[in-house]
Design a protein around this motif. Structure first.
Motif, mmCIF file in Angstrom:
data_model
loop_
_atom_site.group_PDB
_atom_site.id
_atom_site.type_symbol
_atom_site.label_atom_id
_atom_site.label_comp_id
_atom_site.label_asym_id
_atom_site.label_seq_id
_atom_site.Cartn_x
_atom_site.Cartn_y
_atom_site.Cartn_z
ATOM 1 N N CYS A 113 0.819 -1.198 0.000
ATOM 2 C CA CYS A 113 0.000 0.000 0.000
ATOM 3 C C CYS A 113 0.857 1.253 0.000
ATOM 4 C CB CYS A 113 -0.952 0.011 1.197
ATOM 5 S SG CYS A 113 -2.235 1.249 0.960
ATOM 6 N N ASN A 115 -0.407 4.169 0.723
ATOM 7 C CA ASN A 115 -0.981 5.141 1.669
ATOM 8 C C ASN A 115 -0.404 4.961 3.061
ATOM 9 O OD1 ASN A 115 -2.701 6.446 -0.203
ATOM 10 N ND2 ASN A 115 -3.988 4.607 -0.190
ATOM 11 N N CYS A 117 -2.294 5.414 6.259
ATOM 12 C CA CYS A 117 -3.383 5.627 7.213
ATOM 13 C C CYS A 117 -2.868 5.238 8.601
ATOM 14 C CB CYS A 117 -4.585 4.765 6.835
ATOM 15 S SG CYS A 117 -4.977 4.877 5.081
ATOM 16 N N CYS A 120 -3.689 1.696 10.316
ATOM 17 C CA CYS A 120 -3.721 0.434 9.548
ATOM 18 C C CYS A 120 -2.363 -0.262 9.516
ATOM 19 C CB CYS A 120 -4.187 0.741 8.126
ATOM 20 S SG CYS A 120 -4.182 -0.717 7.053
HETATM 21 FE FE1 SF4 Z 1 -3.670 1.180 2.677
HETATM 22 FE FE2 SF4 Z 1 -4.582 0.329 4.990
HETATM 23 FE FE3 SF4 Z 1 -5.031 2.795 4.266
HETATM 24 FE FE4 SF4 Z 1 -6.296 0.779 2.975
HETATM 25 S S1 SF4 Z 1 -6.586 1.360 5.104
HETATM 26 S S2 SF4 Z 1 -5.313 2.576 2.091
HETATM 27 S S3 SF4 Z 1 -4.695 -0.767 3.081
HETATM 28 S S4 SF4 Z 1 -3.012 1.921 4.659
#
Ligand code: SF4
Ligand code: SAM
Length: 498
Positions: A113, A115, A117, A120
């Motif tokens: 990923c 991202n 977040c 997560c």
């Molecule tokens: Fe990536 Fe987890 Fe955010 Fe989904 S929730 S975008 S898997 S970091």
């Protein structure tokens, strides 16, 4: 600079299409009124009992509540009124969806990923996470275990956001899943419906996902509260773009995916705000497209590797508030399917079923490649977060049977074209429950014959008999055809539906 030297946009730069956000804005604004929501919640403190009871009547007539009305229910504290809300919620569920619970399993296919977040385990900064994308042969093994050993017919496939698990991978992995035919007691068992939980895509990519033959497309907004959204999703990431995510369902519907699921991750912001956000989202989709969300999900934050949960201590949602938010959502959006997952404990899931839940997962293993292992404990390095309930599908089915519910593996809806506006109409008129009851019995009978232990079979058969007696009464015109199908299943045929 010559033409050959013009810099091509990178994968990241091509991801968000600003024109596919702007086209949905009204006077430059989106549909979540950030300032108004707290005012509505404040204005309806200490609601009047008569007003609350009128709203329950409105829900029982399967009419969606307005944000203002939702704010009234969110402010109910009186135990007597809460008990009445609970009883009305269950009645709404039975009216729209009958006494069946649909089951599915999550299948994680890619944990890369880009991202970050903060909550997560897959976030890009988590250097301790083991990253993986399942190969076609690994997918086949996972699906053989899911449908050949456990008996699942529906999956939700889950992906991080990364070039390695981009749209082409999503499409090919879904095709691989549908191609697997396992053999059980001489019968064929396969996955008949693949729902997708994936990042937001452009309309062009969503058309490709639609063409792969998916059931529901889910994207959770995580939180509708913009300041919190910005805090937990860094601005320099794709997910940092609140509106790109907020309009993902608009783009899906425009791409022809007429079965969409919304959700919020509870525990990031004030839970009341996010219930309001879900209601605004649902109404926006209904108003613009004539199709509300087919499902609403309300996961609560669970511990994840290197995700410091202390940062959310002030917004943690207690069990009591969690149950209340389920009631309010059930009543505010009466036609929507409501999903509770194995993030929650067995006890909370049991209580939630009595509040109007329509779908849940079981035998869940969210570790990548986890289903094919003989026994696999939860492994925080290889999974997005830690589950609260790892009971087997058989245990969950036995519990439902003891509670008087029938487990449905029905996947007929989207294969018969009962989706989109058509299903919305059936849901609003209370017709969907009747249709699905027939298929619930047929698919449950298949599962019992192929997978149940003697003990679970003994618990399940009286439920099936009771349902057949009800079908005889409520659907006399189709009863003979239904019984013909039932006997053919008993004799070994599979995948018959009405
Ligand atoms: Fe990536 Fe987890 Fe955010 Fe989904 S929730 S975008 S898997 S970091
Ligand atoms: N990566 C995609 C995305 O974020 O849209 C696909 C979905 S993600 C793998 C699935 C969902 O898991 C997220 O939308 C989020 O709501 C939820 N989730 C993430 N971290 C979680 C945690 N610690 N506890 C519970 N749910 C979590």
């Amino acid at each position: 600079m010559s033409t050959s030297e013009v810099k091509q946009p990178t994968w990241l730069e091509k991801r968000v299409r600003q024109d596919e956000i702007d086209k949905y804005l009204v006077d430059g604004k989106d549909f979540i009124p950030q300032e108004e929501i707290p005012l509505l919640l404040e204005r309806h403190k200490n609601p009047d009992a008569k007003q609350v009871r009128d709203l329950l009547d409105k829900s029982l007539a399967i009419q969606s509540l307005t944000p203002e009305e939702t704010a009234v229910l969110l402010n109910v504290e009186d135990p007597q009124l809460l008990a009445e809300m609970k009883s009305a919620s269950l009645k709404v569920k039975l009216k729209v969806y009958d006494n069946r619970i649909v089951t599915f399993a999550p299948l994680y296919l890619g944990s890369y990923c880009v991202n970050n977040c903060s909550y997560c385990g897959f976030k890009t900064d988590n250097i301790n996470a083991e990253r993986k994308v399942l190969t076609p042969s690994e997918i086949v093994k996972e699906v053989e275990a899911l449908t050949g050993k456990i008996g699942h017919k529906r999956l939700i496939v889950v992906y991080g956001e990364h070039p390695r698990n981009d749209v082409d991978y999503i499409v090919s992995s879904i095709k691989t899943i549908y191609s697997v035919k396992a053999k059980v007691k001489g019968h064929e068992s396969c996955i008949r419906r693949v729902n997708v939980n994936a990042p937001p895509f452009s309309i062009e990519d969503l058309k490709k996902i639609h063409d792969a033959g998916i059931g529901t497309y889910q994207v959770f907004q995580e939180t509708y509260h913009l300041p919190t959204y910005r805090k937990v999703h860094p601005a320099n990431t794709i997910k940092g773009n609140y509106r790109w995510r907020l309009y993902s369902m608009h783009r899906a519907l425009e791409a022809g995916i007429d079965d969409v699921g919304i959700g919020a991750l509870f525990g990031l912001a004030d839970w009341r705000f996010d219930v309001m956000g879900l209601v605004y989202h649902s109404l926006e989709l209904e108003e613009r497209f004539g199709i509300g969300p087919h499902t609403i999900s309300f996961p609560r934050l669970e511990p994840a590797l290197n995700a410091n949960m202390d940062q959310f201590s002030k917004t943690r949602v207690s069990d009591e508030d969690f149950k209340k938010l389920i009631l309010v959502l059930r009543l505010a959006v009466p036609h929507a399917g409501m999903i509770i997952t194995a993030r929650e404990s067995a006890q909370i899931r049991k209580e939630a079923i009595e509040m109007g839940i329509t779908q849940t997962d079981a035998s869940s293993n969210i570790g990548l490649g986890g289903y094919q292992k003989e026994k696999s404990a939860q492994d925080e390095k290889n999974q997005q977060f830690i589950l609260g309930d790892t009971r087997s599908l058989e245990d969950v089915i036995a519990e439902f049977a003891r509670m008087g519910y029938i487990t449905s593996f029905c996947t007929a809806g989207y294969r018969c074209g009962r989706t989109g506006e058509c299903i919305m109409e059936l849901l609003r008129n209370g017709q969907e429950g009747k249709f699905c009851k027939l298929n619930a019995v047929l698919t449950f009978k298949e599962w019992v014959d192929d997978f149940a232990s003697e003990e679970t079979r003994k618990l399940s058969l009286p439920i099936i008999e009771r349902e057949i007696a009800q079908i005889r009464q409520t659907n006399p015109q189709i009863f003979d055809l239904f019984m013909e199908y039932y006997r053919r299943i008993e004799a070994g045929e599979r995948d018959l539906y009405l």
